[in-house]
Motif scaffolding. Structure first.
Motif, mmCIF file in Angstrom:
data_model
loop_
_atom_site.group_PDB
_atom_site.id
_atom_site.type_symbol
_atom_site.label_atom_id
_atom_site.label_comp_id
_atom_site.label_asym_id
_atom_site.label_seq_id
_atom_site.Cartn_x
_atom_site.Cartn_y
_atom_site.Cartn_z
ATOM 1 N N GLU A 207 0.842 -1.227 0.126
ATOM 2 C CA GLU A 207 -0.051 -0.053 0.038
ATOM 3 C C GLU A 207 0.778 1.242 -0.133
ATOM 4 O O GLU A 207 1.934 1.226 0.226
ATOM 5 N N THR B 167 -0.614 6.311 3.409
ATOM 6 C CA THR B 167 -1.808 5.890 4.163
ATOM 7 C C THR B 167 -1.132 5.529 5.580
ATOM 8 O O THR B 167 -2.053 5.417 6.560
ATOM 9 N N ARG B 168 0.157 5.567 5.713
ATOM 10 C CA ARG B 168 0.393 5.326 7.137
ATOM 11 C C ARG B 168 0.954 6.204 7.768
ATOM 12 O O ARG B 168 1.656 6.330 8.713
#
Length: 321
Positions: free
Chosen positions: A199, A203-204
């Motif tokens: 991913e 997103t982190r």
């Protein structure tokens, strides 16, 4: 009248910058200089013009910075039919109360990405002037303060000009720095592909600093020492540019102040409470090049703003202290 601070906590500022650098680098590979320029603009209360070809990470850089700071982020895609109210907001009539209620637009965010700003009409572009210069907007005769800190990151494609409206000089002068990301090196591109096997890293990304402290950090820059000889050096550079025969438009007093403040911010990011001549030499191109207008005859000879800046910096004597 409040006396500006005479000293700053370098540890706090250095830790703030390093945390943001490291966090954004998890998404944007090999662009430490660009990240530092964004931090300099943030600490100076300025704004950034990111000019580069599509696909090099301009939008992702803005998102990663906002997420790292824990601040609100909005993105506006500029098109010719975008209206000023689409940025500032509108007053909406509420039948239940019989009153108009102001609905804030995207400008009411801490970090605003204005994508392809040169695709917006001059009327819409001008709506940004008050926001960028005064930190407020006026709608229907009422003034509304923008949240602080407020950072505009505007992008434009330097290659494609069809259907665009070039930014006027007054608008360009509002941007503290111009940033060019450029293509990654082969090693950096391989590292990027390795990072994207799963991913997307964005997103982190989480907040690593308290963005609400930025206004305090901005005020602390007043404590960074600038020798009198360095102040004179900045003015001499401005005077040399204004007298240069190849320039139709040179360095404004706003640009002089921008270079002065940016030097203080760069010193802080480097862990110093004093400015060096190298700070101003390193910042001359990102702070000044987009403000200079080369005469057509000189441009036909291949002269660019960057060339003229290099020539002037080489000719102006550096202070020895």
């Amino acid at each position: 009248m409040t006396t500006p601070p005479t000293s700053i906590d370098l540890r706090v500022l250095a830790e703030f910058a390093e945390r943001v650098r490291a966090n954004v680098a998890r998404v944007i590979v090999g662009k430490t200089e660009a990240i530092d320029l964004l931090l300099i603009a943030l600490l100076c209360g300025g704004h950034v013009l990111i000019e580069d070809v599509p696909g090099v990470g301009k939008t992702m850089l803005a998102r990663a910075l906002a997420l790292s700071l824990g601040l609100s982020f909005r993105r506006v895609q500029c098109t010719p039919d975008l209206l000023p109210n689409d940025l500032t907001g509108v007053s909406v009539y509420r039948p239940q109360t019989g009153q108009f209620v102001f609905q804030p637009g995207p400008l009411f965010s801490h970090v605003l990405l204005v994508d392809e700003i040169n695709r917006a009409t001059p009327r819409t572009q001008s709506a940004l002037l008050e926001a960028m210069g005064e930190g407020q907007v006026s709608v229907d005769g009422e003034t509304h303060q923008l949240p602080q800190p407020f950072l505009v990151l505007a992008t434009q494609n330097p290659i494609e000009f069809e259907g665009t409206f070039p930014l006027p000089e007054a608008q360009l002068d509002r941007f503290l720095v111009q940033v060019r990301l450029g293509y990654p090196s082969p090693d950096e591109e391989v590292q990027m592909l390795a990072m994207l096997t799963g991913e997307h890293p964005i997103t982190r990304i989480e907040a690593v600093v308290d963005g609400a402290q930025v206004p305090v950090l901005q005020r602390s820059l007043y404590g960074v020492r600038v020798a009198p000889s360095l102040r004179e050096y900045v003015v001499k550079v401005a005077q040399a540019l204004r007298a240069h025969p190849d320039l139709a438009l040179a360095m404004s007093p706003r640009a002089t102040l921008a270079l002065f403040r940016a030097g203080q911010a760069r010193a802080v990011l480097d862990g110093r409470d004093y400015v060096l001549p190298d700070d101003y030499k390193a910042l001359a191109v990102p702070v000044l090049s987009h403000r200079l207008l080369v005469r057509p005859a000189a441009a036909l000879r291949g002269r660019t703003a960057v060339d003229i800046l290099a020539e002037v910096l080489a000719s102006v004597e550096l202070p020895l202290e």
